[in-house]
Design an enzyme around this catalytic site. Structure first.
Site, PDB file in Angstrom:
ATOM      1  N   LYS A  50       0.883   1.881   0.969  1.00  0.00           N
ATOM      2  CA  LYS A  50       0.845   0.518   0.251  1.00  0.00           C
ATOM      3  C   LYS A  50       2.143   0.092  -0.799  1.00  0.00           C
ATOM      4  O   LYS A  50       2.367   1.113  -1.536  1.00  0.00           O
ATOM      5  CB  LYS A  50      -0.340   0.323  -0.669  1.00  0.00           C
ATOM      6  CG  LYS A  50      -1.690   0.977  -0.065  1.00  0.00           C
ATOM      7  CD  LYS A  50      -3.026   0.527  -0.956  1.00  0.00           C
ATOM      8  CE  LYS A  50      -4.199   1.216  -0.234  1.00  0.00           C
ATOM      9  NZ  LYS A  50      -4.398   2.716  -0.766  1.00  0.00           N
ATOM     10  N   TYR A  84       0.026   5.482  -6.392  1.00  0.00           N
ATOM     11  CA  TYR A  84      -0.659   6.977  -6.221  1.00  0.00           C
ATOM     12  C   TYR A  84       0.278   8.071  -6.890  1.00  0.00           C
ATOM     13  O   TYR A  84       0.005   9.080  -7.185  1.00  0.00           O
ATOM     14  CB  TYR A  84      -1.424   7.115  -5.339  1.00  0.00           C
ATOM     15  CG  TYR A  84      -2.448   6.123  -5.008  1.00  0.00           C
ATOM     16  CD1 TYR A  84      -2.826   5.150  -5.705  1.00  0.00           C
ATOM     17  CD2 TYR A  84      -3.090   6.296  -3.706  1.00  0.00           C
ATOM     18  CE1 TYR A  84      -3.422   4.059  -5.151  1.00  0.00           C
ATOM     19  CE2 TYR A  84      -4.109   5.277  -3.242  1.00  0.00           C
ATOM     20  CZ  TYR A  84      -4.254   4.288  -4.118  1.00  0.00           C
ATOM     21  OH  TYR A  84      -5.220   3.180  -3.688  1.00  0.00           O
ATOM     22  N   HIS A 124      -0.089  -4.011  -1.873  1.00  0.00           N
ATOM     23  CA  HIS A 124      -1.128  -3.387  -2.387  1.00  0.00           C
ATOM     24  C   HIS A 124      -2.427  -4.582  -3.219  1.00  0.00           C
ATOM     25  O   HIS A 124      -3.360  -4.524  -3.341  1.00  0.00           O
ATOM     26  CB  HIS A 124      -0.891  -2.480  -3.398  1.00  0.00           C
ATOM     27  CG  HIS A 124      -1.652  -1.390  -3.782  1.00  0.00           C
ATOM     28  ND1 HIS A 124      -1.304  -0.040  -4.222  1.00  0.00           N
ATOM     29  CD2 HIS A 124      -3.039  -1.523  -4.153  1.00  0.00           C
ATOM     30  CE1 HIS A 124      -2.359   0.590  -4.473  1.00  0.00           C
ATOM     31  NE2 HIS A 124      -3.307  -0.039  -4.419  1.00  0.00           N
ATOM     32  N   ASP A 161      -5.402   7.607   3.297  1.00  0.00           N
ATOM     33  CA  ASP A 161      -5.050   6.401   2.609  1.00  0.00           C
ATOM     34  C   ASP A 161      -4.321   6.698   1.490  1.00  0.00           C
ATOM     35  O   ASP A 161      -4.966   7.134   0.303  1.00  0.00           O
ATOM     36  CB  ASP A 161      -6.094   5.713   2.239  1.00  0.00           C
ATOM     37  CG  ASP A 161      -6.056   4.157   1.869  1.00  0.00           C
ATOM     38  OD1 ASP A 161      -5.741   3.216   2.608  1.00  0.00           O
ATOM     39  OD2 ASP A 161      -5.729   4.222   0.579  1.00  0.00           O
TER      40      ASP A 161
END
Ligand code: NAP
Length: 281
Positions: free
Chosen positions: A75, A50, A108, A45
């Site tokens: 996302k 990120y 997200h 994930d």
């Protein structure tokens, strides 16, 4: 160790246990995900925000694992909710991951106070990626009951999953129940509350009774409630610990005792999706 799968509303399925890479530094992501693959994780994930999709892609490329044995989620960055921006951002996700298809792509955050409150056209845009075969499934993250109701009413398409904060101190039952009512599977983020639940006396007692650790008991609680989890760790021994949760079961009373630790809104560790409005600069 066989990880169970959860059936999704689009006739596909997802491994119930995966590995999350939030806060894994970009320059350590390839090594960390490679170790997770060695431990046995096959579901990763990640997210555009990120900033470590390229590291995930590098670990996939060097793993030698067949593509159909992997499950990869990413996302949409909060900056790219407008349809054309979302399309460009999705192209870039595939490029960074080195894949021609992701298994799952999510909005997200709903950002209901941004973009004129229009997360519906963002959702409609994600469904294009299923139609063109570049996403097997699409879903949402941090959607409150009203947000879910609205996208389903306005598009007729239910997301495959809703990825929301859930752990023993914040069981988030309203958002879980709304998801389940719509046939949307729940993914529980921060499943061990980033470690905050691990010193809990109730969880500690249950762990001792099973000869397991507090993290294993907490993850097992999620599994028995039917939620999908992907704990994050940079340490191999913890990756192994978190993966080793399929050789014991909690009693109904133990599940209920852990659920009773819920603190409501006071237990929430992340932002409230109704007001969260952060757009990376
Ligand atoms: N959609 C969203 O908005 C959203 C938000 C947050 C998270 N997520 C997703 O959910 C995943 C998991 O959530 P999270 O990373 O926030 O938190 P988490 O998995 O609940 O906890 C991770 C933290 O706990 C520590 N830890 C892990 N296993 C442990 C163990 N067995 N014993 C003791 N400590 C342990 C880790 O430290 P070490 O690394 O030092 O081991 C890390 O600090 C993320 O990686 C991300 O994929 C999504």
């Amino acid at each position: 160790m066989t990880v169970p799968t959860v059936a999704l509303n689009d006739q596909t399925s997802i491994p119930q246990l995966g590995f999350g890479v939030y806060q894994v530094p970009p320059d350590q992501t390839e090594a960390t995900v490679s170790t997770a693959f060695e431990v046995g994780y096959r579901h990763i994930d990640t997210a555009q925000m990120y900033q470590n999709e390229a590291g995930v892609g590098a670990a996939i490329a060097s793993s030698g694992i067949a593509r159909d044995e992997l499950y990869v989620t990413s996302k949409l960055n909060n900056s790219f909710h407008e349809p054309d921006a979302a399309r460009r951002a999705f192209d870039e996700t595939l490029e960074r991951l080195g894949l021609d298809r992701v298994d799952l792509f999510l909005i997200h955050w709903p950002l209901p106070t941004q973009y004129g409150g229009d997360y519906v056209s963002t959702w409609r845009t994600l469904t294009e990626f299923v139609a063109d075969g570049r996403a097997t499934s699409v879903g949402v993250s941090n959607f409150q009951p009203a947000h879910l109701d609205r996208i389903i009413a306005e598009t007729g398409v239910a997301p495959a999953v809703n990825q929301i904060e859930v752990h023993p101190y914040f069981t988030n039952e309203a958002a879980r129940a709304a998801s389940i009512r719509h046939g949307v599977e729940v993914e529980a983020w921060s499943p061990i509350a980033q470690g905050k639940v691990l010193d809990d006396a109730v969880i500690g007692e249950i762990a001792a009774a099973h000869g397991k650790t507090p993290s294993q008991v907490t993850l097992r609680w999620h599994i028995e409630r039917g939620d999908i989890v992907f704990p994050k760790s940079m340490r191999e021994e913890r990756m192994r610990e978190n993966f080793d949760i399929f050789d014991f079961a909690l009693t109904e009373d133990q599940v209920a005792a852990i659920s009773a630790l819920d603190q409501g809104e006071a237990g929430r560790t992340g932002p409230n999706p109704d007001t969260f409005d952060w757009i990376p600069g």
